[in-house]
Write a protein that holds these residues in place. Sequence first.
Motif, PDB file in Angstrom:
ATOM      1  N   ALA A 134       0.845  -1.205   0.000  1.00 45.53           N
ATOM      2  CA  ALA A 134       0.000   0.000   0.000  1.00 45.53           C
ATOM      3  C   ALA A 134       0.876   1.248   0.000  1.00 45.53           C
ATOM      4  CB  ALA A 134      -0.909   0.001   1.225  1.00 45.53           C
ATOM      5  N   VAL A 135       0.510   2.227  -0.819  1.00 44.88           N
ATOM      6  CA  VAL A 135       1.225   3.505  -0.901  1.00 44.88           C
ATOM      7  C   VAL A 135       0.202   4.638  -0.888  1.00 44.88           C
ATOM      8  CG1 VAL A 135       3.281   2.749  -2.174  1.00 44.88           C
ATOM      9  CG2 VAL A 135       1.217   3.328  -3.447  1.00 44.88           C
ATOM     10  N   PRO A 136       0.626   5.857  -0.525  1.00 43.60           N
ATOM     11  CA  PRO A 136      -0.297   6.992  -0.684  1.00 43.60           C
ATOM     12  C   PRO A 136      -0.617   7.145  -2.180  1.00 43.60           C
ATOM     13  CG  PRO A 136       1.713   7.641   0.516  1.00 43.60           C
ATOM     14  CD  PRO A 136       1.953   6.274  -0.037  1.00 43.60           C
ATOM     15  N   THR A 137      -1.804   7.629  -2.505  1.00 49.85           N
ATOM     16  CA  THR A 137      -2.103   7.937  -3.909  1.00 49.85           C
ATOM     17  C   THR A 137      -1.048   8.934  -4.389  1.00 49.85           C
ATOM     18  OG1 THR A 137      -4.415   7.761  -3.311  1.00 49.85           O
ATOM     19  CG2 THR A 137      -3.939   8.721  -5.458  1.00 49.85           C
ATOM     20  N   PHE A 138      -0.494   8.708  -5.589  1.00 50.57           N
ATOM     21  CA  PHE A 138       0.581   9.589  -6.048  1.00 50.57           C
ATOM     22  C   PHE A 138       0.506   9.774  -7.553  1.00 50.57           C
ATOM     23  CE2 PHE A 138       3.439   6.553  -8.174  1.00 50.57           C
ATOM     24  CZ  PHE A 138       2.962   5.338  -7.694  1.00 50.57           C
ATOM     25  N   ALA A 139       1.130  10.848  -8.032  1.00 49.85           N
ATOM     26  CA  ALA A 139       1.206  11.092  -9.474  1.00 49.85           C
ATOM     27  C   ALA A 139       2.433  11.943  -9.772  1.00 49.85           C
ATOM     28  CB  ALA A 139      -0.055  11.818  -9.956  1.00 49.85           C
ATOM     29  N   ALA A 140       3.038  11.709 -10.924  1.00 51.94           N
ATOM     30  CA  ALA A 140       4.191  12.502 -11.355  1.00 51.94           C
ATOM     31  C   ALA A 140       3.716  13.860 -11.839  1.00 51.94           C
ATOM     32  CB  ALA A 140       4.931  11.781 -12.478  1.00 51.94           C
ATOM     33  N   VAL A 141       4.527  14.888 -11.580  1.00 48.74           N
ATOM     34  CA  VAL A 141       4.178  16.247 -12.004  1.00 48.74           C
ATOM     35  C   VAL A 141       5.384  16.874 -12.696  1.00 48.74           C
ATOM     36  CG1 VAL A 141       3.562  18.561 -11.210  1.00 48.74           C
ATOM     37  CG2 VAL A 141       2.526  16.564 -10.111  1.00 48.74           C
TER      38      VAL A 141
ATOM     39  N   GLU B 161      -2.521  19.929 -12.271  1.00 54.00           N
ATOM     40  CA  GLU B 161      -3.994  19.965 -12.185  1.00 54.00           C
ATOM     41  C   GLU B 161      -4.556  18.547 -12.234  1.00 54.00           C
ATOM     42  OE1 GLU B 161      -5.404  22.630 -11.204  1.00 54.00           O
ATOM     43  OE2 GLU B 161      -3.642  23.890 -11.565  1.00 54.00           O
ATOM     44  N   ASP B 162      -4.012  17.718 -13.136  1.00 55.22           N
ATOM     45  CA  ASP B 162      -4.474  16.316 -13.225  1.00 55.22           C
ATOM     46  C   ASP B 162      -4.197  15.582 -11.916  1.00 55.22           C
ATOM     47  OD1 ASP B 162      -5.140  16.854 -15.822  1.00 55.22           O
ATOM     48  OD2 ASP B 162      -3.429  15.755 -16.714  1.00 55.22           O
ATOM     49  N   ALA B 163      -3.000  15.816 -11.377  1.00 54.91           N
ATOM     50  CA  ALA B 163      -2.613  15.120 -10.145  1.00 54.91           C
ATOM     51  C   ALA B 163      -3.516  15.546  -8.992  1.00 54.91           C
ATOM     52  CB  ALA B 163      -1.147  15.420  -9.816  1.00 54.91           C
ATOM     53  N   LEU B 164      -3.833  16.856  -8.932  1.00 53.21           N
ATOM     54  CA  LEU B 164      -4.713  17.337  -7.859  1.00 53.21           C
ATOM     55  C   LEU B 164      -6.100  16.730  -7.981  1.00 53.21           C
ATOM     56  CD1 LEU B 164      -3.578  21.063  -7.764  1.00 53.21           C
ATOM     57  CD2 LEU B 164      -3.499  19.470  -5.820  1.00 53.21           C
ATOM     58  N   ALA B 165      -6.539  16.542  -9.227  1.00 54.34           N
ATOM     59  CA  ALA B 165      -7.845  15.930  -9.430  1.00 54.34           C
ATOM     60  C   ALA B 165      -7.825  14.478  -8.940  1.00 54.34           C
ATOM     61  CB  ALA B 165      -8.232  16.008 -10.909  1.00 54.34           C
ATOM     62  N   ALA B 166      -6.689  13.803  -9.146  1.00 52.04           N
ATOM     63  CA  ALA B 166      -6.601  12.392  -8.753  1.00 52.04           C
ATOM     64  C   ALA B 166      -6.355  12.229  -7.255  1.00 52.04           C
ATOM     65  CB  ALA B 166      -5.470  11.712  -9.541  1.00 52.04           C
TER      66      ALA B 166
ATOM     67  N   VAL C 225       0.864  16.465  -0.584  1.00 54.09           N
ATOM     68  CA  VAL C 225       2.254  16.938  -0.431  1.00 54.09           C
ATOM     69  C   VAL C 225       2.878  16.948  -1.809  1.00 54.09           C
ATOM     70  CG1 VAL C 225       4.375  16.724   0.915  1.00 54.09           C
ATOM     71  CG2 VAL C 225       2.357  15.451   1.607  1.00 54.09           C
ATOM     72  N   LEU C 226       3.466  18.082  -2.185  1.00 52.29           N
ATOM     73  CA  LEU C 226       4.224  18.179  -3.430  1.00 52.29           C
ATOM     74  C   LEU C 226       5.695  18.050  -3.056  1.00 52.29           C
ATOM     75  CD1 LEU C 226       3.837  18.783  -6.505  1.00 52.29           C
ATOM     76  CD2 LEU C 226       4.321  21.188  -5.959  1.00 52.29           C
ATOM     77  N   LYS C 227       6.369  17.072  -3.665  1.00 50.30           N
ATOM     78  CA  LYS C 227       7.772  16.805  -3.310  1.00 50.30           C
ATOM     79  C   LYS C 227       8.632  16.768  -4.569  1.00 50.30           C
ATOM     80  CE  LYS C 227       6.686  13.448   0.387  1.00 50.30           C
ATOM     81  NZ  LYS C 227       6.937  12.076   0.879  1.00 50.30           N
ATOM     82  N   THR C 228       9.913  17.115  -4.386  1.00 55.16           N
ATOM     83  CA  THR C 228      10.856  16.870  -5.469  1.00 55.16           C
ATOM     84  C   THR C 228      11.014  15.356  -5.605  1.00 55.16           C
ATOM     85  OG1 THR C 228      12.692  17.008  -3.905  1.00 55.16           O
ATOM     86  CG2 THR C 228      12.153  19.004  -5.115  1.00 55.16           C
ATOM     87  N   ARG C 229      11.138  14.892  -6.851  1.00 59.35           N
ATOM     88  CA  ARG C 229      11.320  13.445  -7.043  1.00 59.35           C
ATOM     89  C   ARG C 229      12.675  12.991  -6.550  1.00 59.35           C
ATOM     90  NH1 ARG C 229       8.953  11.546 -12.875  1.00 59.35           N
ATOM     91  NH2 ARG C 229      10.463   9.862 -12.502  1.00 59.35           N
TER      92      ARG C 229
ATOM     93  N   GLY D 128       9.629  23.536 -12.757  1.00 63.56           N
ATOM     94  CA  GLY D 128      10.878  23.285 -13.469  1.00 63.56           C
ATOM     95  C   GLY D 128      11.592  22.046 -12.959  1.00 63.56           C
ATOM     96  N   GLU D 129      11.260  21.589 -11.740  1.00 68.56           N
ATOM     97  CA  GLU D 129      11.891  20.365 -11.220  1.00 68.56           C
ATOM     98  C   GLU D 129      10.938  19.194 -11.422  1.00 68.56           C
ATOM     99  OE1 GLU D 129      13.720  20.713  -7.124  1.00 68.56           O
ATOM    100  OE2 GLU D 129      12.749  22.660  -7.256  1.00 68.56           O
ATOM    101  N   PRO D 130      11.461  17.981 -11.627  1.00 65.99           N
ATOM    102  CA  PRO D 130      10.570  16.809 -11.644  1.00 65.99           C
ATOM    103  C   PRO D 130       9.980  16.613 -10.247  1.00 65.99           C
ATOM    104  CG  PRO D 130      12.778  16.269 -12.482  1.00 65.99           C
ATOM    105  CD  PRO D 130      12.865  17.627 -11.851  1.00 65.99           C
ATOM    106  N   LEU D 131       8.651  16.538 -10.175  1.00 65.22           N
ATOM    107  CA  LEU D 131       7.958  16.515  -8.884  1.00 65.22           C
ATOM    108  C   LEU D 131       7.036  15.316  -8.777  1.00 65.22           C
ATOM    109  CD1 LEU D 131       6.948  20.304  -8.930  1.00 65.22           C
ATOM    110  CD2 LEU D 131       8.839  19.281  -7.629  1.00 65.22           C
ATOM    111  N   ILE D 132       6.582  15.073  -7.563  1.00 64.17           N
ATOM    112  CA  ILE D 132       5.564  14.052  -7.329  1.00 64.17           C
ATOM    113  C   ILE D 132       4.537  14.659  -6.378  1.00 64.17           C
ATOM    114  CG2 ILE D 132       6.939  13.032  -5.443  1.00 64.17           C
ATOM    115  CD1 ILE D 132       5.780  10.306  -6.118  1.00 64.17           C
ATOM    116  N   LEU D 133       3.274  14.402  -6.652  1.00 64.24           N
ATOM    117  CA  LEU D 133       2.224  14.825  -5.724  1.00 64.24           C
ATOM    118  C   LEU D 133       1.720  13.579  -5.016  1.00 64.24           C
ATOM    119  CD1 LEU D 133       0.503  17.405  -4.893  1.00 64.24           C
ATOM    120  CD2 LEU D 133      -1.309  16.358  -6.260  1.00 64.24           C
ATOM    121  N   GLU D 134       1.638  13.662  -3.686  1.00 69.15           N
ATOM    122  CA  GLU D 134       1.161  12.527  -2.887  1.00 69.15           C
ATOM    123  C   GLU D 134       0.011  12.961  -2.001  1.00 69.15           C
ATOM    124  OE1 GLU D 134       5.688  10.921  -1.971  1.00 69.15           O
ATOM    125  OE2 GLU D 134       4.248  11.059  -0.329  1.00 69.15           O
ATOM    126  N   GLU D 135      -0.889  12.057  -1.778  1.00 71.19           N
ATOM    127  CA  GLU D 135      -1.916  12.233  -0.761  1.00 71.19           C
ATOM    128  C   GLU D 135      -1.227  12.502   0.584  1.00 71.19           C
ATOM    129  OE1 GLU D 135      -3.353   8.258  -0.269  1.00 71.19           O
ATOM    130  OE2 GLU D 135      -4.661   8.780   1.401  1.00 71.19           O
TER     131      GLU D 135
END
Length: 371
Positions: A116-123, A130-135, A141-145, A172-179
């Motif tokens: 199990a992982v928090p819901t996540f998406a690449a940004v 916007e897509d990641a926030l919808a998901a 939490v927005l984090k640097t990858r 400008g940085e590769p990011l990940i959005l997590e629940e």
Amino acid sequence: VDDAGGIVGVLGAGQLGGMLGLAGIPLGLHFRFLDPAGAAFAGAVGDLRVGSLDDDAAAAALADGAAVVTYEWEGVPAATARAAAARAPVRPDPVALEVAQDRMSEKTLFARLGIAVPTFAAVNDRADLEDALAAVGLPAVLKTRRGGYDGKGQHVLRVDADVDSAWAARRGEPLILEELVAFSRELSVLAVRGLDGATACYPLVETEQRDGVLRVCRAPAPGVTGPLQRAAEDIAGWILDELGYVGVLAVELFERDGALIANELAPRVHNSGHWTIEGAVTSQFENHLRAILGWPLGSTAARGSSGLVNALGSLPPRDAVLAVPGAHLHDYRKDPRPGRKVGHVTVVADSDAERDRQLSVLQAVLDAPRV
Ligand SMILES: Nc1ncnc2c1ncn2[C@@H]1O[C@H](COP(=O)(O)OP(=O)(O)OP(=O)(O)O)[C@@H](O)[C@H]1O
Ligand SMILES: [Mg+2]
């Protein structure tokens, strides 16, 4: 030394390397470290070679004549570790570095293994966000990858205005959005896998972070049931087997509604395992060395109830720590800097209640204002 069996090469020479050396010296081992910092802590316990951790030639020279090479920092480029592998076995396999250095590959691996992982998406751009926030939804939490540690490069998003300010800071940085996981507590599991594939796990550790930085550990974590411990051991075991891993691995976990959610892995000895020096039959450092050298693993059992407090920023006066009965001080010999881990203190007690009492005394000593 007259045989290569005696030399361990280590990429990185911070406090983790230093504690590996302290564990290996009684086993008859010699240590050789590579680190860009000439004043690195591990220089106290072995031969410190000053050089860049992306210098393939320096890594190969480190490995020359060594029985095995390992790493104590997950930021070591996998290419450097592979350059060392031309001269000596590198354990754990550098693939673990690649996975751990990118939060997307880490979480994708967890999900693929059924963890199990928090819901996540690449940004990568604003449309992705916007897509990641919808998901994922808010809070998130927005984090640097890549490259984050001690909570750096992270933004908690609770309301729309947070999204704009975090994006302005990070675009400008590769990011990940997590629940943002509403966990009841954070735990970590430390496991070791030997060269023959045998694995052993330490008891789950409860961790408390302050401003994203590990501050307090309790081990074994209070109130852990057999099924919860087994669930953690399954998670660690799947990752170890998948990566063909040899050595100590840490997995940071959230507990929510009695279930475990994986946050991240560390392909190395870990701060949440420092209690094992005094509080377990075999420390994580000794077991890491036993594993990478193909030696029998030692017992991972706890000797009592351990508590650990990190010193962040600066160490209190040594006398004040040593005046606490049973306190074991570990001074990393680092210059003070706000928020920096400069040492830790461990206590081992006969009961959880006594451990918690000693921990509060220690926390008061470590939190006392100092000049
Ligand atoms: N998705 C999340 N939900 C809730 N809390 C989170 C989440 N991600 C991170 N945190 C909090 O922030 C802390 C640091 O996050 P994380 O472990 O991802 O970052 P790090 O900078 O890589 O830390 P480390 O020092 O462990 O390498 C976590 O221990 C946890 O307290
Ligand atoms: Mg973490």
